[in-house]
Motif scaffolding. Sequence first.
Motif, PDB file in Angstrom:
ATOM      1  N   THR A   1       0.850  24.891  35.958  1.00  0.00           N
ATOM      2  CA  THR A   1       0.897  23.452  35.760  1.00  0.00           C
ATOM      3  C   THR A   1       1.705  23.151  34.495  1.00  0.00           C
ATOM      4  OG1 THR A   1      -0.474  21.451  35.591  1.00  0.00           O
ATOM      5  CG2 THR A   1      -1.298  23.423  34.487  1.00  0.00           C
ATOM      6  N   CYS A   2       1.710  21.896  34.072  1.00  0.00           N
ATOM      7  CA  CYS A   2       2.433  21.495  32.864  1.00  0.00           C
ATOM      8  C   CYS A   2       1.439  21.087  31.784  1.00  0.00           C
ATOM      9  CB  CYS A   2       3.404  20.351  33.165  1.00  0.00           C
ATOM     10  SG  CYS A   2       2.620  18.839  33.757  1.00  0.00           S
ATOM     11  N   ALA A   3       1.934  20.981  30.552  1.00  0.00           N
ATOM     12  CA  ALA A   3       1.053  20.677  29.424  1.00  0.00           C
ATOM     13  C   ALA A   3       0.370  19.321  29.565  1.00  0.00           C
ATOM     14  CB  ALA A   3       1.851  20.732  28.124  1.00  0.00           C
ATOM     15  N   ALA A   4       1.030  18.377  30.240  1.00  0.00           N
ATOM     16  CA  ALA A   4       0.439  17.048  30.412  1.00  0.00           C
ATOM     17  C   ALA A   4      -0.730  17.058  31.391  1.00  0.00           C
ATOM     18  CB  ALA A   4       1.508  16.064  30.885  1.00  0.00           C
ATOM     19  N   LEU A   5      -0.801  18.103  32.236  1.00  0.00           N
ATOM     20  CA  LEU A   5      -1.877  18.214  33.226  1.00  0.00           C
ATOM     21  C   LEU A   5      -2.478  19.616  33.144  1.00  0.00           C
ATOM     22  CD1 LEU A   5      -0.009  16.492  36.194  1.00  0.00           C
ATOM     23  CD2 LEU A   5      -1.958  15.532  34.945  1.00  0.00           C
ATOM     24  N   PRO A   6      -3.100  19.959  32.033  1.00  0.00           N
ATOM     25  CA  PRO A   6      -3.592  21.334  31.850  1.00  0.00           C
ATOM     26  C   PRO A   6      -4.660  21.750  32.846  1.00  0.00           C
ATOM     27  CG  PRO A   6      -4.480  19.881  30.150  1.00  0.00           C
ATOM     28  CD  PRO A   6      -3.432  19.091  30.894  1.00  0.00           C
ATOM     29  N   ASN A   7      -5.310  20.776  33.480  1.00  0.00           N
ATOM     30  CA  ASN A   7      -6.337  21.073  34.474  1.00  0.00           C
ATOM     31  C   ASN A   7      -5.880  20.728  35.889  1.00  0.00           C
ATOM     32  OD1 ASN A   7      -8.340  21.933  32.545  1.00  0.00           O
ATOM     33  ND2 ASN A   7      -8.521  19.778  31.957  1.00  0.00           N
ATOM     34  N   LEU A   8      -4.566  20.694  36.082  1.00  0.00           N
ATOM     35  CA  LEU A   8      -3.941  20.387  37.364  1.00  0.00           C
ATOM     36  C   LEU A   8      -3.934  18.888  37.638  1.00  0.00           C
ATOM     37  CD1 LEU A   8      -5.465  23.156  39.674  1.00  0.00           C
ATOM     38  CD2 LEU A   8      -3.208  23.170  38.607  1.00  0.00           C
ATOM     39  N   ASP A   9      -3.085  18.515  38.563  1.00  0.00           N
ATOM     40  CA  ASP A   9      -3.063  17.154  39.077  1.00  0.00           C
ATOM     41  C   ASP A   9      -4.381  16.879  39.791  1.00  0.00           C
ATOM     42  OD1 ASP A   9      -2.420  15.250  41.534  1.00  0.00           O
ATOM     43  OD2 ASP A   9      -0.887  14.868  40.015  1.00  0.00           O
ATOM     44  N   GLU A  10      -4.811  15.636  39.775  1.00  0.00           N
ATOM     45  CA  GLU A  10      -6.085  15.265  40.415  1.00  0.00           C
ATOM     46  C   GLU A  10      -6.137  15.716  41.868  1.00  0.00           C
ATOM     47  OE1 GLU A  10      -8.743  11.203  41.308  1.00  0.00           O
ATOM     48  OE2 GLU A  10      -6.872  11.102  40.156  1.00  0.00           O
ATOM     49  N   ASP A  11      -5.001  15.675  42.561  1.00  0.00           N
ATOM     50  CA  ASP A  11      -4.963  16.032  43.969  1.00  0.00           C
ATOM     51  C   ASP A  11      -5.262  17.518  44.193  1.00  0.00           C
ATOM     52  OD1 ASP A  11      -4.434  14.877  46.605  1.00  0.00           O
ATOM     53  OD2 ASP A  11      -2.743  16.266  46.683  1.00  0.00           O
ATOM     54  N   ASP A  12      -4.968  18.356  43.200  1.00  0.00           N
ATOM     55  CA  ASP A  12      -5.190  19.795  43.302  1.00  0.00           C
ATOM     56  C   ASP A  12      -6.474  20.250  42.623  1.00  0.00           C
ATOM     57  OD1 ASP A  12      -2.853  20.395  44.709  1.00  0.00           O
ATOM     58  OD2 ASP A  12      -1.659  20.536  42.891  1.00  0.00           O
ATOM     59  N   ALA A  13      -7.254  19.317  42.099  1.00  0.00           N
ATOM     60  CA  ALA A  13      -8.389  19.670  41.250  1.00  0.00           C
ATOM     61  C   ALA A  13      -9.402  20.575  41.958  1.00  0.00           C
ATOM     62  CB  ALA A  13      -9.079  18.403  40.747  1.00  0.00           C
ATOM     63  N   GLY A  14      -9.556  20.427  43.259  1.00  0.00           N
ATOM     64  CA  GLY A  14     -10.537  21.230  43.987  1.00  0.00           C
ATOM     65  C   GLY A  14     -10.033  22.591  44.415  1.00  0.00           C
ATOM     66  N   LEU A  15      -8.772  22.879  44.134  1.00  0.00           N
ATOM     67  CA  LEU A  15      -8.167  24.120  44.618  1.00  0.00           C
ATOM     68  C   LEU A  15      -8.780  25.379  44.007  1.00  0.00           C
ATOM     69  CD1 LEU A  15      -6.057  24.975  46.657  1.00  0.00           C
ATOM     70  CD2 LEU A  15      -4.314  24.717  44.885  1.00  0.00           C
ATOM     71  N   PRO A  16      -9.036  25.429  42.693  1.00  0.00           N
ATOM     72  CA  PRO A  16      -9.652  26.651  42.148  1.00  0.00           C
ATOM     73  C   PRO A  16     -10.961  27.016  42.827  1.00  0.00           C
ATOM     74  CG  PRO A  16      -8.758  25.323  40.369  1.00  0.00           C
ATOM     75  CD  PRO A  16      -8.665  24.480  41.617  1.00  0.00           C
ATOM     76  N   ASP A  17     -11.830  26.042  43.058  1.00  0.00           N
ATOM     77  CA  ASP A  17     -13.103  26.335  43.717  1.00  0.00           C
ATOM     78  C   ASP A  17     -12.881  26.813  45.147  1.00  0.00           C
ATOM     79  OD1 ASP A  17     -14.549  25.674  41.474  1.00  0.00           O
ATOM     80  OD2 ASP A  17     -15.075  23.652  42.160  1.00  0.00           O
ATOM     81  N   ALA A  18     -11.940  26.202  45.832  1.00  0.00           N
ATOM     82  CA  ALA A  18     -11.659  26.607  47.211  1.00  0.00           C
ATOM     83  C   ALA A  18     -11.128  28.038  47.261  1.00  0.00           C
ATOM     84  CB  ALA A  18     -10.653  25.643  47.848  1.00  0.00           C
ATOM     85  N   LEU A  19     -10.323  28.416  46.271  1.00  0.00           N
ATOM     86  CA  LEU A  19      -9.818  29.787  46.217  1.00  0.00           C
ATOM     87  C   LEU A  19     -10.945  30.764  45.893  1.00  0.00           C
ATOM     88  CD1 LEU A  19      -6.444  29.234  44.319  1.00  0.00           C
ATOM     89  CD2 LEU A  19      -6.764  29.700  46.761  1.00  0.00           C
TER      90      LEU A  19
END
Length: 304
Positions: free
Chosen positions: A10-28
């Motif tokens: 990701t980029c420094a402005a979105l260190p925790n990912l874009d809101e749309d991708d926020a659930g991706l770590p848990d899904a992985l």
Amino acid sequence: MSKPIVTLATCAALPNLDEDDAGLPDALAERGIEPRVAVWNDPDVDWAEAGMVVLRSVHDYAKDREAFLRWVDSVPRVVNHADVVRWNTDKHYMVELAERGMPVIPTVWLEPERGLTKHQVHTRFPASGDFVVKPAVSSGGHGTGRYTANDARSRQQAVGHAMELLERGRSVMVQRYLESVDKRGETALIYMNGLVSHAVEKEAMLHGPYREQGEEPTEVAHAREATAAEWRLGEEARAAIHSYIKSRLGRDEQLTFSRIDVVEGENGQMHVMEVSLVDASLYLSTTPGALESFADAIAVRAFW
């Protein structure tokens, strides 16, 4: 057996990912993967230990494309492929698609090495209707403006916009604005590991000159059923993309994710507006099951 590691870049402005991708770590994690999130240009990250790196919200790459590409080349395993990323981060790729038979938006290219004067830039604008000025290297509509050919002040603003980009050594695209975008928006076709996932309608984002509408237009998207003609063009575009990849790499390379934006032009003819293979918003929150499909697509690659 240790879990495969997948790092979402990701980029420094979105260190925790874009809101749309926020659930991706848990899904992985649910798929037996160790998920990580890291800022692509963070000097403290050891990318040799990052496992498979999936490009997500790297929206700032256009600010220093060369540095971004050096980083991509240094990552042991990145998706999409580094050569594909290099190609897709400069919109001159549209020339390649057009040469492979894709109906793209007719574009006038203004190159900084030509040393064009303001008058020469002015003469390259359409004689009537609305048109768009944007840099060839950009993300998320950054640096893009909409102008009116019939209004002297608007044309003057467009000249100033184009000259500012050219003076900074950036190639400029000039395209006629298609009125259908205001009426119907663009259609984004999303694929994962080569399979159809879902489609969304993106509302018109451009409403005026670059400086007046803000640096990044707001994007609004809704799930919708794409038409047969739109999916057909999407398949033709994917065939052209893979033809290029094969010619470049000497083999085909499956794309973990891809988004093809299409729009209706004059007389109902469909055009490819853009192909996003780097930091593509996949609109996972618009469609039930889309997040899970993306996690599955990544997991398939991670366990190879």
